[in-house]
Design a protein around this motif. Sequence first.
Motif, mmCIF file in Angstrom:
data_model
loop_
_atom_site.group_PDB
_atom_site.id
_atom_site.type_symbol
_atom_site.label_atom_id
_atom_site.label_comp_id
_atom_site.label_asym_id
_atom_site.label_seq_id
_atom_site.Cartn_x
_atom_site.Cartn_y
_atom_site.Cartn_z
ATOM 1 N N GLY A 56 0.818 -1.207 0.000
ATOM 2 C CA GLY A 56 0.000 0.000 0.000
ATOM 3 C C GLY A 56 0.847 1.250 0.000
ATOM 4 O O GLY A 56 2.077 1.193 0.009
ATOM 5 N N GLY A 57 0.178 2.401 -0.007
ATOM 6 C CA GLY A 57 0.889 3.665 -0.028
ATOM 7 C C GLY A 57 -0.060 4.839 -0.094
ATOM 8 O O GLY A 57 -1.281 4.693 0.053
ATOM 9 N N LYS A 58 0.503 6.002 -0.336
ATOM 10 C CA LYS A 58 -0.270 7.234 -0.346
ATOM 11 C C LYS A 58 -1.138 7.345 -1.596
ATOM 12 O O LYS A 58 -0.771 6.879 -2.675
ATOM 13 N N ALA A 59 -2.292 7.990 -1.430
ATOM 14 C CA ALA A 59 -3.202 8.210 -2.546
ATOM 15 C C ALA A 59 -2.653 9.282 -3.477
ATOM 16 O O ALA A 59 -1.994 10.224 -3.036
ATOM 17 N N GLU A 60 -2.936 9.133 -4.753
ATOM 18 C CA GLU A 60 -2.600 10.142 -5.743
ATOM 19 C C GLU A 60 -3.881 10.837 -6.192
ATOM 20 O O GLU A 60 -4.982 10.296 -6.056
ATOM 21 N N GLU A 61 -3.728 12.039 -6.726
ATOM 22 C CA GLU A 61 -4.895 12.854 -7.066
ATOM 23 C C GLU A 61 -5.845 12.158 -8.028
ATOM 24 O O GLU A 61 -7.058 12.332 -7.959
ATOM 25 N N HIS A 62 -5.306 11.368 -8.946
ATOM 26 C CA HIS A 62 -6.155 10.742 -9.957
ATOM 27 C C HIS A 62 -6.784 9.437 -9.488
ATOM 28 O O HIS A 62 -7.554 8.824 -10.228
ATOM 29 N N LYS A 106 -9.378 7.072 -8.095
ATOM 30 C CA LYS A 106 -10.831 7.193 -7.964
ATOM 31 C C LYS A 106 -11.286 6.907 -6.539
ATOM 32 O O LYS A 106 -12.199 7.562 -6.023
ATOM 33 N N ASP A 107 -10.670 5.928 -5.903
ATOM 34 C CA ASP A 107 -11.035 5.575 -4.535
ATOM 35 C C ASP A 107 -9.877 4.818 -3.881
ATOM 36 O O ASP A 107 -8.818 4.618 -4.492
ATOM 37 N N ALA A 108 -10.096 4.388 -2.640
ATOM 38 C CA ALA A 108 -9.042 3.699 -1.892
ATOM 39 C C ALA A 108 -8.667 2.369 -2.538
ATOM 40 O O ALA A 108 -7.512 1.928 -2.440
ATOM 41 N N GLY A 109 -9.629 1.729 -3.201
ATOM 42 C CA GLY A 109 -9.342 0.470 -3.867
ATOM 43 C C GLY A 109 -8.333 0.634 -4.989
ATOM 44 O O GLY A 109 -7.435 -0.202 -5.170
ATOM 45 N N VAL A 110 -8.455 1.722 -5.741
ATOM 46 C CA VAL A 110 -7.514 2.009 -6.820
ATOM 47 C C VAL A 110 -6.127 2.256 -6.245
ATOM 48 O O VAL A 110 -5.116 1.755 -6.762
#
Length: 285
Positions: free
Chosen positions: A129-135, A137-141
């Motif tokens: 896992g890791g940090k979310a990126e702006e693009h 769509k959701d946590a699953g992506v």
Amino acid sequence: MESAAKSFSIGSSRLLALAQQLRVYKPPLSSPLDEAEESTRKLISRVGFQESVSPVKKASVLICLFEGDDGDLRVILTKRSSTLSTHSGLYFLPFLNLVLLSLIEILTTYIFGCNDVSGTFKGEVSLPGGKAEEHDKDAGVTATREAEEEIGLDHSLVDVVAFLEPFMSQHRLRVIPVVGILWDKKAFNPTPSPAEVEAVFDAPLEMFLKDENRRSEDIEWMGGKHLIHFFDYKTGDKDYVIWGLTARILIRAASVVYQRPPAFIEGIPNFKYSRMVDKHIFPHM
């Protein structure tokens, strides 16, 4: 729909039943993290740096489940690379902000343990896992993308079936655990990224509900006691210790999957930061 169709041709009846169970799971409306974030905001406001401290960022981890050869449910884990560099982002903050964030990190470290999805702790066990990126769509992506980058797990092989309640990491990341099912384990050939991951292994999920191979430490910190869990696991000639944030997330995931509490006292953290800070850090203010 493609992954769902694939599941009926590959997945066992147990995995199909589990997927059906988890798809209707709804996390609690409130969680200990909500209180943690509110207490953190109060702490920041009390010290006086409300506008200059960066907001909580989002991250996700993947709890990837598959059926083992013995029919047990297993979860994919990683051992972080021993050559990872330490987190450097804080060194560019003004000194007083650095002091404040260090205080917050100390508090969360003693409650959760050190391991962190940002990959800053060398040689520790973590979930992909890791940090979310702006693009994203959701946590699953986020979770499946990071898993593909870290261990070569093709996102098309993972069927995301549930999102658990968020947890807070040491570096104030709001971490959402994503439960996914790997219908065809044979289709996954681990290819860990050398810069991030030293080893990929799996462990029985039910282990995190049992008192076997578990030890704990009571840590006294600022007038309160916090229970930290350590799970010792041996596979082949390798010994691993799963603890901190990763252990806490897996205890929760196992409780949801098996629909029963752990056989030990879990010790949910108490997040009364502002009260602890008033008593121990600013007693004369």
